[in-house]
Write a protein that holds these residues in place. Structure first.
Motif, PDB file in Angstrom:
ATOM      1  N   TYR A  80      -0.472  -0.856  15.589  1.00  0.00           N
ATOM      2  CA  TYR A  80       0.306  -1.968  15.047  1.00  0.00           C
ATOM      3  C   TYR A  80      -0.408  -2.519  13.823  1.00  0.00           C
ATOM      4  CZ  TYR A  80       2.002  -6.761  14.535  1.00  0.00           C
ATOM      5  OH  TYR A  80       2.494  -7.930  14.025  1.00  0.00           O
ATOM      6  N   GLU A  81       0.341  -2.640  12.718  1.00  0.00           N
ATOM      7  CA  GLU A  81      -0.214  -3.160  11.471  1.00  0.00           C
ATOM      8  C   GLU A  81       0.762  -4.144  10.836  1.00  0.00           C
ATOM      9  OE1 GLU A  81      -1.994  -0.204   8.686  1.00  0.00           O
ATOM     10  OE2 GLU A  81      -1.141   1.265  10.081  1.00  0.00           O
ATOM     11  N   GLU A  82       0.206  -5.038  10.043  1.00  0.00           N
ATOM     12  CA  GLU A  82       1.006  -5.883   9.167  1.00  0.00           C
ATOM     13  C   GLU A  82       0.888  -5.315   7.765  1.00  0.00           C
ATOM     14  OE1 GLU A  82      -0.236  -9.894   9.498  1.00  0.00           O
ATOM     15  OE2 GLU A  82       0.356 -10.107  11.601  1.00  0.00           O
ATOM     16  N   LEU A  83       2.024  -4.955   7.188  1.00  0.00           N
ATOM     17  CA  LEU A  83       2.024  -4.271   5.897  1.00  0.00           C
ATOM     18  C   LEU A  83       2.643  -5.131   4.807  1.00  0.00           C
ATOM     19  CD1 LEU A  83       3.247  -0.706   6.971  1.00  0.00           C
ATOM     20  CD2 LEU A  83       0.892  -1.536   6.788  1.00  0.00           C
ATOM     21  N   ASP A  84       2.178  -4.917   3.595  1.00  0.00           N
ATOM     22  CA  ASP A  84       2.818  -5.518   2.438  1.00  0.00           C
ATOM     23  C   ASP A  84       4.181  -4.849   2.238  1.00  0.00           C
ATOM     24  OD1 ASP A  84       3.335  -5.453  -0.722  1.00  0.00           O
ATOM     25  OD2 ASP A  84       2.074  -7.186  -0.234  1.00  0.00           O
ATOM     26  N   PRO A  85       5.219  -5.598   1.880  1.00  0.00           N
ATOM     27  CA  PRO A  85       6.548  -5.001   1.704  1.00  0.00           C
ATOM     28  C   PRO A  85       6.591  -3.869   0.685  1.00  0.00           C
ATOM     29  CG  PRO A  85       6.721  -7.385   1.803  1.00  0.00           C
ATOM     30  CD  PRO A  85       5.252  -7.070   1.743  1.00  0.00           C
ATOM     31  N   SER A  86       5.608  -3.770  -0.192  1.00  0.00           N
ATOM     32  CA  SER A  86       5.581  -2.691  -1.170  1.00  0.00           C
ATOM     33  C   SER A  86       5.049  -1.385  -0.592  1.00  0.00           C
ATOM     34  CB  SER A  86       4.721  -3.098  -2.375  1.00  0.00           C
ATOM     35  OG  SER A  86       3.372  -3.329  -1.965  1.00  0.00           O
ATOM     36  N   ASP A  87       4.553  -1.423   0.635  1.00  0.00           N
ATOM     37  CA  ASP A  87       4.010  -0.226   1.273  1.00  0.00           C
ATOM     38  C   ASP A  87       5.103   0.837   1.406  1.00  0.00           C
ATOM     39  OD1 ASP A  87       3.154   1.581   3.635  1.00  0.00           O
ATOM     40  OD2 ASP A  87       1.365   0.355   3.321  1.00  0.00           O
ATOM     41  N   GLU A  88       4.777   2.091   1.123  1.00  0.00           N
ATOM     42  CA  GLU A  88       5.766   3.170   1.132  1.00  0.00           C
ATOM     43  C   GLU A  88       6.307   3.483   2.527  1.00  0.00           C
ATOM     44  OE1 GLU A  88       2.520   6.855   1.284  1.00  0.00           O
ATOM     45  OE2 GLU A  88       3.788   6.563  -0.487  1.00  0.00           O
ATOM     46  N   ARG A  89       5.652   2.993   3.555  1.00  0.00           N
ATOM     47  CA  ARG A  89       6.143   3.221   4.915  1.00  0.00           C
ATOM     48  C   ARG A  89       7.289   2.277   5.285  1.00  0.00           C
ATOM     49  NH1 ARG A  89       0.374   2.798   7.783  1.00  0.00           N
ATOM     50  NH2 ARG A  89       0.100   1.389   5.983  1.00  0.00           N
ATOM     51  N   ILE A  90       7.576   1.327   4.427  1.00  0.00           N
ATOM     52  CA  ILE A  90       8.650   0.364   4.653  1.00  0.00           C
ATOM     53  C   ILE A  90       9.851   0.736   3.791  1.00  0.00           C
ATOM     54  CG2 ILE A  90       9.259  -2.073   4.715  1.00  0.00           C
ATOM     55  CD1 ILE A  90       6.922  -1.312   6.517  1.00  0.00           C
TER      56      ILE A  90
END
Length: 399
Positions: A80-90
């Protein structure tokens, strides 16, 4: 003299939001909220929705929002991670299809990313609880659940608490993976929830998506299923029970653009108003729109969708709109059905002839009505929870 016929090959180009488009699958999508016009009551995608009760989630007038409260309980093998919306996984499974979802995307400061590792077979479920920010408050969120190749998992997403919440959910299901997910709308009575969800199904992957709506004031769910390779199998099953004053809407799209894939959709709903209150009674409203598109290249498709609604009292209205668009005849099968009605007279006669009082007979019919959906959920604890919810609703029903 005959004039020769000149044939030209048609081209299909997605068009801007708010205009007519060639197919349901070509609906406009964007991560930019300014690309969408503000929804109006006459717009096809919003014509059932009570816009005035959305707390401004759809038109940019909502109060300042905050990050949704989220709790993740996951067994070993899950990250589980918190990602920046610019991350390519989003954003891989799909972009927002309406202004509310685009607004939620633009307001998201951190996206929640959950991944089940390759070849991992979970014996315990992943439980994700999303709690509203509180009365008169607004929250936004973005959630991505990914199953890597040949992973198997049960994922429960539960919404609870108060406030207005708008979010985007992505289920990315890898090749050969098996996902069972339960989305449970258990808001307090004042809850407002607008949700876009995208389900991306890989080669020979299996998705079982269960949806249940009992709580909240206005709850609108917009799931979109898309296949990336042959052999994908998606089943969407749902149940909802609307009381007086509640509005529930499900607006589905299953987009068959790949050959030899399967889909099955079954949603069941019950509604009860307040006939005993006369002129001061509040209505119960639901709207179910089920779109299935079979594109020309999707040969070998096997699909069926059905929605059944049981109106328990006066002051309740259910709109059911199944749509099936077929662009190739080389399919295994395709069909759709929808019903809106009251109690079955033959069932009532059968039970009353065996000494069961009318009120008790009606309650048994309602319980049996939901059985087709509840019995298919693999977790006994979730089945019991939903059965108890139905029982609670029936305790306050005037039959």
């Amino acid at each position: 003299m005959t004039t020769p016929l000149t044939e030209t090959e048609a081209t299909i180009t997605p068009v801007k939001a708010g205009t007519e488009h060639q197919t349901k699958g070509d609906r406009f999508t964007s991560f930019n909220v300014e690309d969408f016009s503000i929804p109006k009551g006459k717009d096809e995608d919003w014509r059932f929705t009570p816009l005035r009760r959305l707390h401004g989630l759809h038109d940019g007038t909502a109060a300042a929002g905050e990050r949704a409260n989220i709790d993740v309980q996951a067994p070993e093998g899950v990250s589980y991670e918190e990602l920046d919306p610019s991350d390519e996984r989003i954003g891989r499974a799909g972009a927002p299809v309406d202004r509310a979802a685009a607004q939620a995307w633009s307001e998201t400061t951190k996206a929640d990313y959950i991944k089940v590792a390759k070849d991992t077979v979970l014996t315990d479920p992943v439980t994700i609880t999303i709690t509203g920010a509180g009365e008169e408050k607004v929250s936004y969120g973005s959630l991505v659940v990914e199953l890597d190749t040949h992973a198997e998992a049960v994922v429960i997403v539960k919404y609870a608490g108060s406030g207005a919440h708008s979010d985007n959910i992505e289920f990315v299901v890898g090749d050969g993976a098996k996902l069972t997910t339960v989305v449970f709308e258990d808001w307090n009575r004042d809850g407002v929830h607008l949700s876009n969800s995208h389900i991306q199904v890989g080669r020979d992957a299996t998705v079982r998506h269960y949806y249940a709506a009992f709580g909240g004031d206005v709850v609108r769910s917009v799931p979109h299923v898309r296949y990336t390779a042959p052999g994908g199998d998606a089943e969407l099953l749902g149940l909802y029970f609307a009381d007086a004053g509640q509005y529930f809407e499900q607006r589905l799209l299953v987009d068959h653009s790949i050959q030899n894939c399967r889909s099955n959709v079954l949603y069941k709903g019950a509604l009860q108003g307040e006939p005993e209150k006369g002129a001061e009674a509040r209505d119960a409203r639901t709207a179910w729109i089920g779109d299935v598109l079979i594109r020309p290249e999707a040969t070998g498709t096997d699909t069926y969708e059905k929605n059944n609604n049981l109106v328990l009292t006066k002051g309740a209205r259910a709109d059911s709109v199944p749509n099936l668009e077929i662009q190739t005849g080389e399919i295994v099968g395709a069909g759709h059905a929808a019903t809106v009605g009251r109690f079955d007279d033959e069932q009532m006669f059968y039970m009353q002839s065996r000494g069961i009082p009318a009120a008790a007979a009606k309650m048994l019919i309602v319980r049996g009505f939901f059985t087709d959906v509840i019995k298919r959920i693999p977790l006994e604890s979730v089945r019991e929870q939903l059965e108890n919810k139905v029982a609670e609703e029936l305790e306050n029903t005037v039959l």
